[in-house]
Design an enzyme around this catalytic site. Sequence first.
Site, PDB file in Angstrom:
ATOM      1  N   LYS A 155       3.136   0.929  -3.151  1.00 11.62           N
ATOM      2  CA  LYS A 155       2.936  -0.251  -2.391  1.00 11.62           C
ATOM      3  C   LYS A 155       1.289  -0.708  -2.429  1.00 11.62           C
ATOM      4  CE  LYS A 155       1.616  -1.122   1.640  1.00 11.62           C
ATOM      5  NZ  LYS A 155       0.696  -2.578   1.262  1.00 11.62           N
ATOM      6  N   SER A 169      -8.522   3.505   4.379  1.00 14.70           N
ATOM      7  CA  SER A 169      -9.301   3.784   5.697  1.00 14.70           C
ATOM      8  C   SER A 169      -8.946   5.076   6.209  1.00 14.70           C
ATOM      9  CB  SER A 169      -9.201   2.482   6.858  1.00 14.70           C
ATOM     10  OG  SER A 169      -7.976   2.954   7.280  1.00 14.70           O
ATOM     11  N   THR A 170      -9.981   6.015   6.938  1.00 15.38           N
ATOM     12  CA  THR A 170      -9.749   6.933   7.322  1.00 15.38           C
ATOM     13  C   THR A 170      -8.658   6.846   8.601  1.00 15.38           C
ATOM     14  OG1 THR A 170     -11.709   8.091   6.956  1.00 15.38           O
ATOM     15  CG2 THR A 170     -10.657   8.864   9.020  1.00 15.38           C
ATOM     16  N   GLU A 224      -7.253   9.851   0.417  1.00 18.27           N
ATOM     17  CA  GLU A 224      -8.726   9.697   0.028  1.00 18.27           C
ATOM     18  C   GLU A 224      -8.810   8.695   0.829  1.00 18.27           C
ATOM     19  OE1 GLU A 224     -11.823   8.150  -1.014  1.00 18.27           O
ATOM     20  OE2 GLU A 224     -10.625   7.374  -2.647  1.00 18.27           O
ATOM     21  N   CYS A 229     -15.295   3.027  -1.652  1.00 16.78           N
ATOM     22  CA  CYS A 229     -15.177   4.005  -0.783  1.00 16.78           C
ATOM     23  C   CYS A 229     -16.271   4.983  -0.870  1.00 16.78           C
ATOM     24  CB  CYS A 229     -13.873   4.759  -0.848  1.00 16.78           C
ATOM     25  SG  CYS A 229     -13.398   5.581  -2.308  1.00 16.78           S
ATOM     26  N   GLU A 289     -18.657   2.840   8.183  1.00 16.04           N
ATOM     27  CA  GLU A 289     -18.415   2.375   6.825  1.00 16.04           C
ATOM     28  C   GLU A 289     -18.408   0.821   7.162  1.00 16.04           C
ATOM     29  OE1 GLU A 289     -15.793   3.407   3.275  1.00 16.04           O
ATOM     30  OE2 GLU A 289     -14.673   3.417   5.106  1.00 16.04           O
TER      31      GLU A 289
END
Length: 497
Positions: A190, A244-245, A266, A301, A399
């Site tokens: 995706k 994203s986290t 990741e 990132c 971030e």
Amino acid sequence: MELSFSDWQDHAAALSFRTQAFIDGQFVDALSGKTFATINPATGEEIAQIAECDAADIDHAVKAARAAFEDGRWSRMEPGARKAVMLKLADLIRENLVELALLDSLDMGKPVTDAATVDVPGSAHFFQWYAEAIDKLYDEVAPTAAGDLALVRRVPLGVVGAVVPWNFPLDMATWKSAPALAAGNSVVLKPAEQSPLSALRLAELAQEAGIPDGVFNVVPGFGATAGKALGLHMDVDCLAFTGSTFVGKKFMEYSGQSNLKQVWPETGGKSPNIIFADCEDLEAAADMAAFGIFFNGGQVCSANSRLYVERSIQDRFLELMKTRAEALKPGNPLDPATKLGAIVDEKQTQSIMARIEAAADTSRLVSGGERVTLEGTGCFVTPTIFGDVAQDDPIATDEVFGPVLAVIPFDSEDEVIAMANDSIYGLAASVWTDNLSRALRVSERLNVGTVSVNTVDALSAQTPFGGMKQSGFGRDLSLHSLDKYTALKTTWIKYKL
């Protein structure tokens, strides 16, 4: 290959786009018939309407991937034959470099020369590298007593779901798909809704290279629908994710709510770049520090977004950084002279500007901090530097995912190590020093996945890429990434002596 601005424009005007999902070897509409627009962030213009897939389409793709895996058309193909197919795909990526570079540039705003010299050649290289590894990985025979033979084999997991971000659309699709395919899995990919075009073209090239129908599927759609459905699907064996986290944690939840599929996240980063006063070549350090935060518009990132400078050289180094930032002007991504392209979309641009405006109240704006347009349109942000930043300021802890640098002074080695490690993230770090002992000592104490000494953001096919803490525990690249896509299977045989 050198093309002029007009050459790139001519090639862009001649492009055609794959807009449907690629499932079981065919381009198909979303089952709902819905579509969504993919927008060129440099112009605000619609590029194409893309199939908006949802849970039903994900299920269709997973069933096709499972059938392909079970009948062995790829999973049990002789290793040398799989290798030949993937080498052919690497060649096809190189042959279609101009088109693929344009697709990523138009879709998410990166300079086309970066896509043509970094992203597309990198994708071809990684497919080639994993292809070459296929017939060089050996299984094991465990030590046992006489009369026993214990075979330890690496076997493919089955169906691998991959959810990738928009900052390096083709590269990130490759980082997940190449090792997963090399290991013998089927893949359902995706792409990010902001940048689906190159992944859809990659699917077509994969088919042309000889990857069997059903083995590599690309299902565009939104994260809240298609992405979530992939994460919750009961017949997906592994989910590889870069993003994203927050979303990485969601995929961990989806695993627990479904079939305990492996999840390899990741995720975010806030990478420190440490400049010691014993670094003799401050010009080179400044060049790479600017690259480390402004490359790809800071939409990386592992971007070196926290710059720690020893106090005795702070003023001089900040001046070097300011000079480099002010020389870097946002430009048309199709112009070969452009080094800083567009931000991926309006939402991300507004997020970056909100963080800049907040930081302007708490830190000293050294350079940039403006949203600009080209000919009255587009999502562009000037390279931005903040000085005198407090360690706990949001601009130093959160971030931003944009061309925004927080500069923090330090006085001692112990102090800067403590500050560098004072983050929820642990993806990467850079250290600049001419003292070998210090380089090794500091690198050892930094709690990150990769430390780059006297450079920034070093990576290669041979070395693993990934982080610690809330940067996730997934690893891309190197032979170690194959661990994500295989299981160890023991076959124990008793025989008569």
